[in-house]
Write a protein that holds these residues in place. Sequence first.
Motif, PDB file in Angstrom:
ATOM      1  N   TYR A  91      19.699 -16.407 -38.198  1.00 46.39           N
ATOM      2  CA  TYR A  91      20.230 -16.096 -36.880  1.00 46.39           C
ATOM      3  C   TYR A  91      19.129 -16.181 -35.824  1.00 46.39           C
ATOM      4  CZ  TYR A  91      21.885 -13.351 -32.959  1.00 46.39           C
ATOM      5  OH  TYR A  91      22.205 -12.936 -31.690  1.00 46.39           O
ATOM      6  N   PHE A  92      18.004 -15.471 -36.085  1.00 44.77           N
ATOM      7  CA  PHE A  92      16.924 -15.442 -35.096  1.00 44.77           C
ATOM      8  C   PHE A  92      16.302 -16.820 -34.935  1.00 44.77           C
ATOM      9  CE2 PHE A  92      17.025 -11.087 -34.238  1.00 44.77           C
ATOM     10  CZ  PHE A  92      17.219 -10.393 -35.409  1.00 44.77           C
ATOM     11  N   CYS A  93      16.240 -17.524 -36.060  1.00 49.59           N
ATOM     12  CA  CYS A  93      15.633 -18.846 -36.065  1.00 49.59           C
ATOM     13  C   CYS A  93      16.422 -19.802 -35.174  1.00 49.59           C
ATOM     14  CB  CYS A  93      15.643 -19.338 -37.504  1.00 49.59           C
ATOM     15  SG  CYS A  93      14.388 -20.499 -37.832  1.00 49.59           S
ATOM     16  N   ARG A  94      17.751 -19.804 -35.395  1.00 47.94           N
ATOM     17  CA  ARG A  94      18.561 -20.734 -34.632  1.00 47.94           C
ATOM     18  C   ARG A  94      18.535 -20.383 -33.158  1.00 47.94           C
ATOM     19  NH1 ARG A  94      23.761 -20.026 -36.026  1.00 47.94           N
ATOM     20  NH2 ARG A  94      23.949 -18.993 -34.016  1.00 47.94           N
ATOM     21  N   LYS A  95      18.614 -19.068 -32.848  1.00 50.26           N
ATOM     22  CA  LYS A  95      18.579 -18.641 -31.453  1.00 50.26           C
ATOM     23  C   LYS A  95      17.284 -19.107 -30.808  1.00 50.26           C
ATOM     24  CE  LYS A  95      22.224 -16.239 -30.370  1.00 50.26           C
ATOM     25  NZ  LYS A  95      22.968 -17.212 -29.609  1.00 50.26           N
TER      26      LYS A  95
END
Lengths: 435, 174
Positions: free
Chosen positions: A99-103
Amino acid sequence: ELGWLAARLGAAWLSLVFALIVLPSALGVSLGISEAYMWVLVKTLEWATIRIQKGAKKPQPQMQKTAAANGIIERDETPMEKEIAGLHRMEFHFSDIFYFCRKGFEAIVEDEVTQRFSSEELVSWNLLTRTNVNFHYISLRLTVVWVIGVIVRYCFLLPLRFTLAAIGITSMIVGTTVVGQLPNSSVKDYLSEVVHLTCSRILVRALSGTIHYHNKENKPKKGGICVANHTSPIDAIILTNDGCYAMVGQVHGGLMGIIQRATVKACPHVWFERSEMKDRHLVTKRLREHVADKNKLPILIFPEGTCINNTSVMMFRKGSFEIGGTIYPVAIKYDPQFGDAFWNSSKYNIVSYLLRIMTSWAIVCDVWYMPPMVRKEGEDAVQFANRVRSAIARQGGLTELPWDGGLKRAKVKDSFKEEQQKNYSKMLVRNGSVG
Amino acid sequence: SVSHSQITRLYSRFTSLDKGENGTLSREDFQRIPELAINPLGDRIINAFFSEGEDQVNFRGFMRTLAHFRPIEDNEKSKDQNGPEPLNSRSNKLHFAFRLYDLDKDDKISRDELLQVLRMMVGVNISDEQLGSIADRTIQEADQDGDCAISFAEFVKVLEKVDVEQKMSIRFLH
């Protein structure tokens, strides 16, 4: 002999300018020259757009005019809770970082904030070199028109506009100094209004400004606070073209300082010394005193605190909304097709900015006066500021962003990161016990 | 493969981030993006762009790292069985994620490394003991060869049911 001829030409030039532009400004009438110019301009740009579309080798995808469609990527707006907790409950999983990576990567490719600090991209070229980023050579005719455009803009429009600006600023300084000598009376107020309005009109013509004012019945009244979104230093001139305001701002040096010192003699503008600006209570107190006097002109404030590129409205500083009194919101939307009004102060200084403005085709904008708003019971300054901001954004067709315009230069506060960390922690642990 | 217009737009984005105007991005250039600066894993993500010992990344490196996030459907169009595995394959996406955890690049995620990444994600909101328990349990469940660390193969096994393709992809609009 040659000098005599040059003097005659110069005199003829100046008298034409006076007769056709300055005098009508003073009287508040229009000779229709600007309208004719705009008509020719619009027709030319329409012709150019059609030629570009015909000349394009591949069929262009339907380019919508909304900012959303100009985006590069599809942003996934699934909230953190749904995306991470959807997989499992109350425990850590290696996939949580996705999640954090894609954001993070979405923000790298395209983020909501930094794009607001650079000029809006145009859908089709408007024959100015500076906007020719994605467009290529199309045809000889188009290039010829562009060259004519360059000659017209730099050799005719620029000197004319410069002359007008010089006349406008000089009249402003001289006029307000003269009026300032009079004792305080209604005559003085009236004359001060005349001088300010006339000089504003001259300056607007100096920018080839075409302004449409909507809902004039909502124009800010005395004792009120006028609040508008900020795109450029000329926002103030756009508004003073149609009414008289008490300006609020910091004392500058140089030419600006001279103008400030002259105008404050005629009309009670509120200029702060740099040291005074730091003391928020002092600022609020002075503004409150001004607003309490119902005979004083409405004050003009730009709560964003910095220039934004006119596609969105950023966070409003709450200071203006703590003063009390009636707020008169105003939305200003420029049409970028004729000239980019946005001042990118990190890229251009004020002189090169004014040069760019004066060599654009024109400044075309819409101004909407909106019904007055007051703070409701139980509403604090921040909520009130957001309410006014939403109204302005909706009226002007701009997006609203919860980010601070100060991010143009400053780093973002750590509290935002801390909030995300807190939200994630809540999903791992409940009531202090590990799931 | 990436379309011409996508490359143009990404190049335009690259140059707008490049405040120094020298054709490369530094870590500061990335940190200027507010949405990235507030991302708990922001620093790890930024780090992924820079090779060992380098502080600058050029456009090529920028695109290479971004390529990991292209949707896998794009590969359907260019089925090149003999070529090298594309950067956005499931395996390479997982490898990318693995490297976010593997701070010292020794191809193993140790308890310490997991703790550090966890600490980045939770901030100050969870105590050391609780975080330690979470890390211990996670490693225990995934560790198959009993070395108290997670190898890439164990990592892949743990994530076999997760739709990596969808979660680690960014879709371009045109």
